[in-house]
Design an enzyme around this catalytic site. Structure first.
Site, PDB file in Angstrom:
ATOM      1  N   LYS A   1      10.083   3.667  14.675  1.00 31.00           N
ATOM      2  CA  LYS A   1      10.344   2.314  14.175  1.00 31.00           C
ATOM      3  C   LYS A   1      11.587   2.341  13.284  1.00 31.00           C
ATOM      4  O   LYS A   1      11.557   2.874  12.183  1.00 31.00           O
ATOM      5  CB  LYS A   1       9.164   1.768  13.371  1.00 31.00           C
ATOM      6  CG  LYS A   1       9.322   0.246  13.218  1.00 31.00           C
ATOM      7  CD  LYS A   1       8.602  -0.338  12.044  1.00 31.00           C
ATOM      8  CE  LYS A   1       9.335  -0.248  10.745  1.00 31.00           C
ATOM      9  NZ  LYS A   1      10.603  -0.997  10.681  1.00 31.00           N
TER      10      LYS A   1
ATOM     11  N   GLU B   1       7.960   4.174  -2.998  1.00 31.64           N
ATOM     12  CA  GLU B   1       6.864   3.208  -3.032  1.00 31.64           C
ATOM     13  C   GLU B   1       6.183   3.064  -1.664  1.00 31.64           C
ATOM     14  O   GLU B   1       4.954   3.158  -1.551  1.00 31.64           O
ATOM     15  CB  GLU B   1       7.476   1.869  -3.448  1.00 31.64           C
ATOM     16  CG  GLU B   1       6.509   0.824  -3.865  1.00 31.64           C
ATOM     17  CD  GLU B   1       7.235  -0.510  -4.013  1.00 31.64           C
ATOM     18  OE1 GLU B   1       8.473  -0.565  -3.869  1.00 31.64           O
ATOM     19  OE2 GLU B   1       6.535  -1.507  -4.258  1.00 31.64           O
TER      20      GLU B   1
ATOM     21  N   CYS C   1      20.409   8.771   0.118  1.00 30.71           N
ATOM     22  CA  CYS C   1      19.271   9.268  -0.667  1.00 30.71           C
ATOM     23  C   CYS C   1      19.676  10.426  -1.566  1.00 30.71           C
ATOM     24  O   CYS C   1      19.167  10.568  -2.663  1.00 30.71           O
ATOM     25  CB  CYS C   1      18.135   9.663   0.264  1.00 30.71           C
ATOM     26  SG  CYS C   1      18.667  10.778   1.551  1.00 30.71           S
TER      27      CYS C   1
ATOM     28  N   GLU D   1      16.468   4.903  -8.984  1.00 33.51           N
ATOM     29  CA  GLU D   1      17.401   4.963  -7.867  1.00 33.51           C
ATOM     30  C   GLU D   1      18.078   3.603  -7.698  1.00 33.51           C
ATOM     31  O   GLU D   1      17.404   2.599  -7.501  1.00 33.51           O
ATOM     32  CB  GLU D   1      16.645   5.333  -6.598  1.00 33.51           C
ATOM     33  CG  GLU D   1      17.565   5.585  -5.443  1.00 33.51           C
ATOM     34  CD  GLU D   1      16.811   6.029  -4.202  1.00 33.51           C
ATOM     35  OE1 GLU D   1      15.816   5.380  -3.870  1.00 33.51           O
ATOM     36  OE2 GLU D   1      17.232   7.009  -3.578  1.00 33.51           O
TER      37      GLU D   1
HETATM   38  P1  NAD Z   1      11.813   1.293   2.724  1.00 31.93           P
HETATM   39  O1  NAD Z   1      10.869   2.309   2.223  1.00 31.93           O
HETATM   40  O2  NAD Z   1      11.652  -0.101   2.297  1.00 31.93           O
HETATM   41  O3  NAD Z   1      11.781   1.241   4.311  1.00 31.93           O
HETATM   42  C1  NAD Z   1      11.835   2.415   5.095  1.00 31.93           C
HETATM   43  C2  NAD Z   1      11.141   2.131   6.409  1.00 31.93           C
HETATM   44  O4  NAD Z   1       9.763   1.906   6.152  1.00 31.93           O
HETATM   45  C3  NAD Z   1      11.659   0.900   7.148  1.00 31.93           C
HETATM   46  O5  NAD Z   1      11.674   1.154   8.534  1.00 31.93           O
HETATM   47  C4  NAD Z   1      10.603  -0.129   6.814  1.00 31.93           C
HETATM   48  O6  NAD Z   1      10.478  -1.134   7.794  1.00 31.93           O
HETATM   49  C5  NAD Z   1       9.352   0.711   6.783  1.00 31.93           C
HETATM   50  N1  NAD Z   1       8.242   0.122   6.021  1.00 31.93           N
HETATM   51  C6  NAD Z   1       8.306  -0.720   4.970  1.00 31.93           C
HETATM   52  N2  NAD Z   1       7.067  -1.068   4.575  1.00 31.93           N
HETATM   53  C7  NAD Z   1       6.193  -0.422   5.394  1.00 31.93           C
HETATM   54  C8  NAD Z   1       4.772  -0.371   5.488  1.00 31.93           C
HETATM   55  N3  NAD Z   1       3.991  -1.057   4.671  1.00 31.93           N
HETATM   56  N4  NAD Z   1       4.228   0.412   6.434  1.00 31.93           N
HETATM   57  C9  NAD Z   1       5.001   1.108   7.265  1.00 31.93           C
HETATM   58  N5  NAD Z   1       6.343   1.089   7.247  1.00 31.93           N
HETATM   59  C10 NAD Z   1       6.947   0.340   6.317  1.00 31.93           C
HETATM   60  O7  NAD Z   1      13.234   1.885   2.405  1.00 31.93           O
HETATM   61  P2  NAD Z   1      14.654   1.300   2.824  1.00 31.93           P
HETATM   62  O8  NAD Z   1      14.912   0.203   1.869  1.00 31.93           O
HETATM   63  O9  NAD Z   1      14.747   1.038   4.267  1.00 31.93           O
HETATM   64  O10 NAD Z   1      15.586   2.568   2.590  1.00 31.93           O
HETATM   65  C11 NAD Z   1      16.054   2.939   1.354  1.00 31.93           C
HETATM   66  C12 NAD Z   1      15.188   4.032   0.757  1.00 31.93           C
HETATM   67  O11 NAD Z   1      15.072   5.163   1.611  1.00 31.93           O
HETATM   68  C13 NAD Z   1      15.781   4.559  -0.512  1.00 31.93           C
HETATM   69  O12 NAD Z   1      14.815   4.608  -1.505  1.00 31.93           O
HETATM   70  C14 NAD Z   1      16.274   5.968  -0.153  1.00 31.93           C
HETATM   71  O13 NAD Z   1      16.335   6.872  -1.183  1.00 31.93           O
HETATM   72  C15 NAD Z   1      15.325   6.380   0.879  1.00 31.93           C
HETATM   73  N6  NAD Z   1      15.912   7.381   1.762  1.00 31.93           N
HETATM   74  C16 NAD Z   1      15.490   8.673   1.665  1.00 31.93           C
HETATM   75  C17 NAD Z   1      16.045   9.642   2.468  1.00 31.93           C
HETATM   76  C18 NAD Z   1      15.596  11.078   2.395  1.00 31.93           C
HETATM   77  O14 NAD Z   1      15.965  11.857   3.238  1.00 31.93           O
HETATM   78  N7  NAD Z   1      14.797  11.456   1.430  1.00 31.93           N
HETATM   79  C19 NAD Z   1      17.022   9.303   3.407  1.00 31.93           C
HETATM   80  C20 NAD Z   1      17.427   7.989   3.482  1.00 31.93           C
HETATM   81  C21 NAD Z   1      16.849   7.026   2.655  1.00 31.93           C
END
Ligand code: NAD
Length: 486
Positions: free
Chosen positions: A181, A237, A290, A389
């Site tokens: 997804k 989160e 990230c 962050e």
């Molecule tokens: P997000 O957590 O809001 O979303 C990530 C993914 O999770 C998206 O595909 C979203 O649709 C999905 N999602 C959201 N709610 C969900 C739920 N209830 N159940 C299942 N899936 C759900 O994060 P974002 O805003 O897309 O990305 C930014 C974040 O990602 C930042 O905090 C960043 O640090 C982190 N990030 C981490 C890495 C790493 O390797 N550690 C890499 C890239 C980004």
């Protein structure tokens, strides 16, 4: 590059090798954050579509994918790497339109990483083995290293196509099938790479894509009893929520979460190199990275001069049209993200930090979620801008006094994803690398990645690793076989 001007076709779900509409017929519009114009519509998966995709992945897992020889699996993955390179201009353009990142990054950095993932992990398909063990002379005991099964991958919007490489390549090399997804803001490249996977000879159902909302399509994937493992990259989160929910069906979970990574510059460093590393460490990818070096720790004797030079460099980095090959600072992913980042700048100033560069929105041609490269100096490690962050082009500069103070400040944060150390002193470099609570330490370099090097976090940054041999542990399980020969 004439193909780069072609209109973008509507995106559909990829289920069992077919591009299909959602069962409900729902679609959403994906928008170019740099121009605020719609790019195209995309089918929006619901629970029913996710169920179909998981069933297709299960059937492929037990059918054509399991019957393929590892060498043929390897060849198909290699071919997919080649196809990514052959479609580099098209994929890079889609990525830049969807995410707002400079075309320079999509075309010359991201594409290369995606292709390398498929090429690197294709080699592992033929090299995953179990052990024979000696437990009892009258018995024959051995282990089999088997795929985990159906993998559910949920990825963020900041590196949409790189994340496809990071998740899909190792999962498939190890013999799993996958339902991916993409983030709702950036679904286009995942769909296109799944189409290329079919062209590469990867059987239908092995790699499915279900674009849609996190709380609908994502949630359905997390709850589905037919998914054996979840590989998530995103916010802390959502990662916590996902882990709690996945407990109900006891899925294997790996989480790659956020970061607030310290980039530490000691007074004995090559300061020109450190300056370049500090700048790229935060402004590459608009800071929506990230592992961004978003906390710059600078040793006191060089602090003032270093900050002055840094501010000068930041002021030169002007936001510009991401499709311009010369652009090095694109548009943030959305207006909402820009608002969030700007509110942190205000918070920082209220907390007492000094704004030494940027700090303003800066539309390009009157539009877009662009903002200036921003440096906040005089930051105390307890401030929110040092602890939370921000996920944008905002650097918090914190002075320090010697090794112990650097390590204490670096580790005094809930995250532990990455870190940087700049010094000419080898002993100091290794000692500090050992003491930092982070999944990655870069010494005299920053923001480098390779499919052969594991990546992931400690503490609030999650657990489990992407990339490298280490990640194959996450995508395989061990079966013990006992044979009585007596
Ligand atoms: P997000 O957590 O809001 O979303 C990530 C993914 O999770 C998206 O595909 C979203 O649709 C999905 N999602 C959201 N709610 C969900 C739920 N209830 N159940 C299942 N899936 C759900 O994060 P974002 O805003 O897309 O990305 C930014 C974040 O990602 C930042 O905090 C960043 O640090 C982190 N990030 C981490 C890495 C790493 O390797 N550690 C890499 C890239 C980004």
């Amino acid at each position: 590059m004439s193909e780069t001007l072609a209109p973008v076709k509507p995106g559909r779900l990829i289920i069992n090798g077919e591009a299909v509409e959602a069962a409900s017929g729902a679609t959403f519009t994906t928008v170019n954050p740099a121009t605020e114009e719609p790019i195209t519509t995309v089918a929006e998966a619901g629970a029913e579509d996710v169920d179909r995709a998981v069933r297709a992945a299960r059937a492929a897992l037990e059918g054509p994918w399991a019957k393929l020889k590892p060498i043929d699996r390897s060849r198909a993955l290699w071919k997919l790497g080649d196809l990514v390179l052959a479609h580099a201009d098209e994929l890079a353009r889609l990525e830049t339109l969807d995410n707002g990142k400079p075309i320079f990054e999509s075309r010359f950095v991201d594409i290369d990483m995606v292709a390398r993932c498929f090429h690197y992990f294709s080699g592992w398909a033929t090299k995953l083995t179990g052990d024979t063990t000696s437990v009892n002379p009258g018995w024959f005991t051995y282990t089999l290293r088997e795929p985990v099964g159906v993998v559910g991958a949920i990825i963020p919007w900041n590196f949409p196509m790189i994340m496809v490489g990071w998740k899909v390549a190792p999962a498939l090399a190890a013999g799993n099938t996958i339902v991916l997804k993409p983030a709702e803001l950036t679904p286009l490249t995942a769909i296109r790479i799944a189409e290329l996977a079919l062209e590469a000879g990867i059987p239908p159902g092995v790699f499915n894509v279900v674009p849609g909302k996190g709380r609908i399509a994502g949630e359905a994937l997390v709850r589905h009893p037919g998914v054996d493992k979840l590989s998530f990259t995103g916010s802390t989160e959502v990662g916590q929520h996902l882990m709690r929910t996945a407990a109900e069906t006891l899925k294997k979970v790996t989480l790659e979460l956020g970061g607030k990574s310290p980039n530490i510059v000691f007074a004995d460093a090559d300061l020109d190199a450190a300056l370049r590393g500090a700048t790229a460490g935060i402004f590459y990818g608009k800071g929506e990275v990230c592992a961004a070096g978003s906390r710059l720790l600078v040793e006191k004797p060089i602090h003032d001069e270093f900050v002055a030079k840094l501010a000068e460099r930041a002021k030169k980095m002007q936001p510009s049209d991401p499709l311009d090959p010369k652009s090095r600072l694109g548009s943030l992913v959305s207006k909402a993200q820009l608002d969030k980042v700007m509110s942190y700048v205000e918070t920082g100033v209220k907390e007492g930090a000094q704004l030494v560069a940027g700090g303003q929105r800066q539309p390009v041609n009157g539009k877009g979620a662009f903002m200036q490269a921003t440096v906040l100096a005089g930051v105390d490690n307890r401030m929110r801008i040092a602890q939370e962050e921000i996920f944008g082009p905002v650097l918090s500069v914190i002075p320090f006094d010697g090794v112990d103070d650097a390590v204490a400040k670096a580790n005094d944060v809930m995250y532990g994803l990455a870190s940087g150390v700049w010094t000419r002193d080898l002993k100091k470099a290794h000692t500090v690398a050992k003491r930092l609570a982070a999944g990655t330490v870069w010494v005299n370099m920053y923001n480098f990645y390779d499919p052969g090097m594991p990546f992931g976090g400690v503490k609030g940054s999650g657990f489990g690793r992407d990339l490298g041999e280490a990640c194959l542990q996450e995508y395989t399980q061990v079966k013990s076989v006992w044979l009585n020969l007596e």
